[in-house]
Design a protein around this motif. Sequence first.
Motif, mmCIF file in Angstrom:
data_model
loop_
_atom_site.group_PDB
_atom_site.id
_atom_site.type_symbol
_atom_site.label_atom_id
_atom_site.label_comp_id
_atom_site.label_asym_id
_atom_site.label_seq_id
_atom_site.Cartn_x
_atom_site.Cartn_y
_atom_site.Cartn_z
ATOM 1 N N ASP A 68 0.830 -1.208 0.000
ATOM 2 C CA ASP A 68 0.000 0.000 0.000
ATOM 3 C C ASP A 68 0.864 1.257 0.000
ATOM 4 O O ASP A 68 0.529 2.250 -0.675
ATOM 5 C CB ASP A 68 -0.927 -0.005 1.215
ATOM 6 C CG ASP A 68 -2.006 -1.091 1.135
ATOM 7 O OD1 ASP A 68 -2.303 -1.520 -0.009
ATOM 8 O OD2 ASP A 68 -2.515 -1.513 2.189
ATOM 9 N N ALA A 69 1.944 1.209 0.761
ATOM 10 C CA ALA A 69 2.831 2.384 0.797
ATOM 11 C C ALA A 69 3.455 2.633 -0.563
ATOM 12 O O ALA A 69 3.615 3.785 -0.998
ATOM 13 C CB ALA A 69 3.910 2.182 1.859
ATOM 14 N N ALA A 75 1.737 6.882 -6.977
ATOM 15 C CA ALA A 75 0.363 7.096 -7.406
ATOM 16 C C ALA A 75 0.290 7.627 -8.831
ATOM 17 O O ALA A 75 -0.747 7.490 -9.493
ATOM 18 C CB ALA A 75 -0.334 8.066 -6.439
ATOM 19 N N TYR A 76 1.369 8.235 -9.304
ATOM 20 C CA TYR A 76 1.379 8.785 -10.657
ATOM 21 C C TYR A 76 1.611 7.710 -11.715
ATOM 22 O O TYR A 76 1.608 8.003 -12.915
ATOM 23 C CB TYR A 76 2.443 9.880 -10.780
ATOM 24 C CG TYR A 76 3.806 9.466 -10.291
ATOM 25 C CD1 TYR A 76 4.700 8.781 -11.108
ATOM 26 C CD2 TYR A 76 4.205 9.775 -8.991
ATOM 27 C CE1 TYR A 76 5.939 8.413 -10.653
ATOM 28 C CE2 TYR A 76 5.453 9.409 -8.521
ATOM 29 C CZ TYR A 76 6.323 8.726 -9.357
ATOM 30 O OH TYR A 76 7.568 8.357 -8.896
ATOM 31 N N LEU A 77 1.884 6.448 -11.300
ATOM 32 C CA LEU A 77 2.074 5.350 -12.233
ATOM 33 C C LEU A 77 0.812 4.514 -12.336
ATOM 34 O O LEU A 77 0.035 4.415 -11.375
ATOM 35 C CB LEU A 77 3.248 4.460 -11.784
ATOM 36 C CG LEU A 77 4.641 5.082 -11.755
ATOM 37 C CD1 LEU A 77 5.662 4.051 -11.272
ATOM 38 C CD2 LEU A 77 5.041 5.630 -13.118
ATOM 39 N N ASP A 78 0.639 3.917 -13.508
ATOM 40 C CA ASP A 78 -0.473 3.000 -13.688
ATOM 41 C C ASP A 78 -0.310 1.821 -12.739
ATOM 42 O O ASP A 78 0.776 1.250 -12.622
ATOM 43 C CB ASP A 78 -0.530 2.533 -15.142
ATOM 44 C CG ASP A 78 -1.701 1.604 -15.401
ATOM 45 O OD1 ASP A 78 -2.822 2.083 -15.583
ATOM 46 O OD2 ASP A 78 -1.452 0.369 -15.415
ATOM 47 N N ALA A 79 -1.374 1.445 -12.048
ATOM 48 C CA ALA A 79 -1.281 0.394 -11.029
ATOM 49 C C ALA A 79 -0.833 -0.937 -11.622
ATOM 50 O O ALA A 79 -0.028 -1.669 -11.020
ATOM 51 C CB ALA A 79 -2.642 0.242 -10.325
ATOM 52 N N LEU A 82 2.865 -0.745 -12.446
ATOM 53 C CA LEU A 82 3.656 -0.801 -11.225
ATOM 54 C C LEU A 82 3.768 -2.232 -10.719
ATOM 55 O O LEU A 82 4.863 -2.677 -10.324
ATOM 56 C CB LEU A 82 3.020 0.096 -10.156
ATOM 57 C CG LEU A 82 3.689 0.061 -8.780
ATOM 58 C CD1 LEU A 82 5.140 0.515 -8.872
ATOM 59 C CD2 LEU A 82 2.912 0.916 -7.784
ATOM 60 N N GLU A 83 2.694 -2.969 -10.739
ATOM 61 C CA GLU A 83 2.745 -4.365 -10.301
ATOM 62 C C GLU A 83 3.647 -5.190 -11.208
ATOM 63 O O GLU A 83 4.370 -6.077 -10.743
ATOM 64 C CB GLU A 83 1.328 -4.950 -10.277
ATOM 65 C CG GLU A 83 0.431 -4.380 -9.190
ATOM 66 C CD GLU A 83 0.957 -4.673 -7.794
ATOM 67 O OE1 GLU A 83 1.645 -5.710 -7.609
ATOM 68 O OE2 GLU A 83 0.702 -3.863 -6.881
ATOM 69 N N THR A 84 3.625 -4.898 -12.506
ATOM 70 C CA THR A 84 4.512 -5.611 -13.444
ATOM 71 C C THR A 84 5.978 -5.337 -13.123
ATOM 72 O O THR A 84 6.814 -6.253 -13.133
ATOM 73 C CB THR A 84 4.202 -5.186 -14.888
ATOM 74 O OG1 THR A 84 2.820 -5.438 -15.167
ATOM 75 C CG2 THR A 84 5.062 -5.953 -15.867
ATOM 76 N N VAL A 85 6.291 -4.088 -12.837
ATOM 77 C CA VAL A 85 7.678 -3.729 -12.502
ATOM 78 C C VAL A 85 8.105 -4.409 -11.208
ATOM 79 O O VAL A 85 9.203 -4.981 -11.107
ATOM 80 C CB VAL A 85 7.812 -2.200 -12.395
ATOM 81 C CG1 VAL A 85 9.185 -1.826 -11.829
ATOM 82 C CG2 VAL A 85 7.614 -1.555 -13.750
ATOM 83 N N LEU A 86 7.246 -4.370 -10.192
ATOM 84 C CA LEU A 86 7.596 -4.999 -8.915
ATOM 85 C C LEU A 86 7.777 -6.506 -9.083
ATOM 86 O O LEU A 86 8.686 -7.104 -8.481
ATOM 87 C CB LEU A 86 6.502 -4.710 -7.890
ATOM 88 C CG LEU A 86 6.360 -3.251 -7.450
ATOM 89 C CD1 LEU A 86 5.142 -3.097 -6.535
ATOM 90 C CD2 LEU A 86 7.624 -2.768 -6.748
ATOM 91 N N LYS A 87 6.946 -7.115 -9.908
ATOM 92 C CA LYS A 87 7.040 -8.557 -10.126
ATOM 93 C C LYS A 87 8.356 -8.913 -10.805
ATOM 94 O O LYS A 87 9.036 -9.872 -10.424
ATOM 95 C CB LYS A 87 5.857 -9.014 -10.977
ATOM 96 C CG LYS A 87 5.810 -10.518 -11.269
ATOM 97 C CD LYS A 87 4.541 -10.868 -12.008
ATOM 98 C CE LYS A 87 4.484 -12.373 -12.303
ATOM 99 N NZ LYS A 87 5.540 -12.804 -13.228
ATOM 100 N N ARG A 88 8.740 -8.142 -11.826
ATOM 101 C CA ARG A 88 10.004 -8.439 -12.520
ATOM 102 C C ARG A 88 11.202 -8.229 -11.598
ATOM 103 O O ARG A 88 12.132 -9.040 -11.577
ATOM 104 C CB ARG A 88 10.142 -7.558 -13.763
ATOM 105 C CG ARG A 88 11.440 -7.812 -14.539
ATOM 106 C CD ARG A 88 11.533 -6.971 -15.780
ATOM 107 N NE ARG A 88 12.802 -7.202 -16.460
ATOM 108 C CZ ARG A 88 13.013 -8.176 -17.341
ATOM 109 N NH1 ARG A 88 12.050 -9.038 -17.621
ATOM 110 N NH2 ARG A 88 14.195 -8.310 -17.917
ATOM 111 N N LEU A 89 11.198 -7.161 -10.841
ATOM 112 C CA LEU A 89 12.309 -6.913 -9.927
ATOM 113 C C LEU A 89 12.398 -8.008 -8.871
ATOM 114 O O LEU A 89 13.504 -8.410 -8.468
ATOM 115 C CB LEU A 89 12.152 -5.544 -9.255
ATOM 116 C CG LEU A 89 12.225 -4.322 -10.177
ATOM 117 C CD1 LEU A 89 11.952 -3.054 -9.392
ATOM 118 C CD2 LEU A 89 13.586 -4.238 -10.864
#
Length: 423
Positions: A68-69, A75-79, A82-89
């Motif tokens: 959530d944080a 917040a300025y990124l598409d949700a 953002l989830e795709t980026v976090l998943k790849r990292l």
Amino acid sequence: MTDQDFADYLAPGYVADDVPELSALAAARPVVGTFISLFRGTEAEVLLRLLVLREIGHDTDSPRWSPDALRRRFAYLDAVKLETVLKRLREHNLLSFGDDGHYHLSDPGRNAVAALGMLLRFDDTEDAELGFLTAQLAGLQATGSVNAEALGHLLSKLNDLTLHFEDAIASGSEFRIVESRQRLSANGKWLDRGTEILRQLLADPEAPFDVARIAQRIGLAQSRLARVDAAFQRALNKIETQRVTLGSSGISSSDVGLWLRRQNADTLLAMAQDAITDTADLRLLAGGHELLDRAEVALCDIERSQAQSVEMPPPDAAPAADRPEEEDLRLLTHFTGRLNTLREDAPLHDLIGGGGFHHAAYRMSLLAMLADASGTSEEGPVGEFLKIPMDVIFEDTLVDVGADEIARMTRGIVRPRTSNIND
């Protein structure tokens, strides 16, 4: 990673183990994989990954982030993006997801972000590569792990800078010289820092030989760079003498050149449309008198070339010599016979006298050659002279002569050998 992975890239008959440099990189697969996963994809994807990694590692007081944080922070990124980026990292071990449900940077991810942050901290006027290499070398020195490879990178960069500055001076362009001089000035602190590191390395008696050798070469490269500023000033002084001022306006040719450099291509094209012709009008280049002078010179050259004879002279037989010239050795043979009759010690100045200075000097050189001769194999008159059983002893004092154009000369004795006297 196996040899099959490199089969399409290596020449026939070679495997990865045959290339030590490739094997060293293959052994560092975790580090290489970190950067591959970070920079693979489109430019936008790479920038988003770097953005997320840098922001997660930016908060030093709270290095762990809840999902959530992170969504609130970005917040300025598409949700979905953002989830795709976090998943790849997370999949490539750049970002860790703890048992407490919080994200934090992994060690490879933090190292990658730190290395990138080092490059981004340099000013536009600075040389990022030189600053990064010098800072890296300072860090290695602080930990006592300076190696020849790190020094080699710095040496290569310094040599490249030297060539760049020399090309700028050779071009004669005022703008390139000024730009290069500003670049040298902006990197002055890195050159000074590199000099301090080198002094400490060379002062260490336990420094490895390859490290000390490259450090000395870096010192020479920095010395050349230190002399470049004076070369810049000499080149600018030379350009100053050739600068043209447009009337009393105070505007120089350099100002005009700088203004032209700031214009775009369309503006320059519009200015040149009516100022440049495809072909020049020859009547503007030369008048009637000039053309007449040129024609007269050309006509005289034609007449002169026709008047000259280009035929070779008839062959002629070379005169035949009665016998080949021989060196005049009569003085040598006479002096040889004179020495052969010598039965007791004789002063040097008495033996060389007679016939003037030139004859005396010639006899003196013969006796000096006789003193140095040992086991000679010469033939003819010279060989006979060198085989005379005679010792020539030179002393350290001078003797007054006063004859044969000789005032004084070295004192010496010519002494027949004992075997010769007994015979």
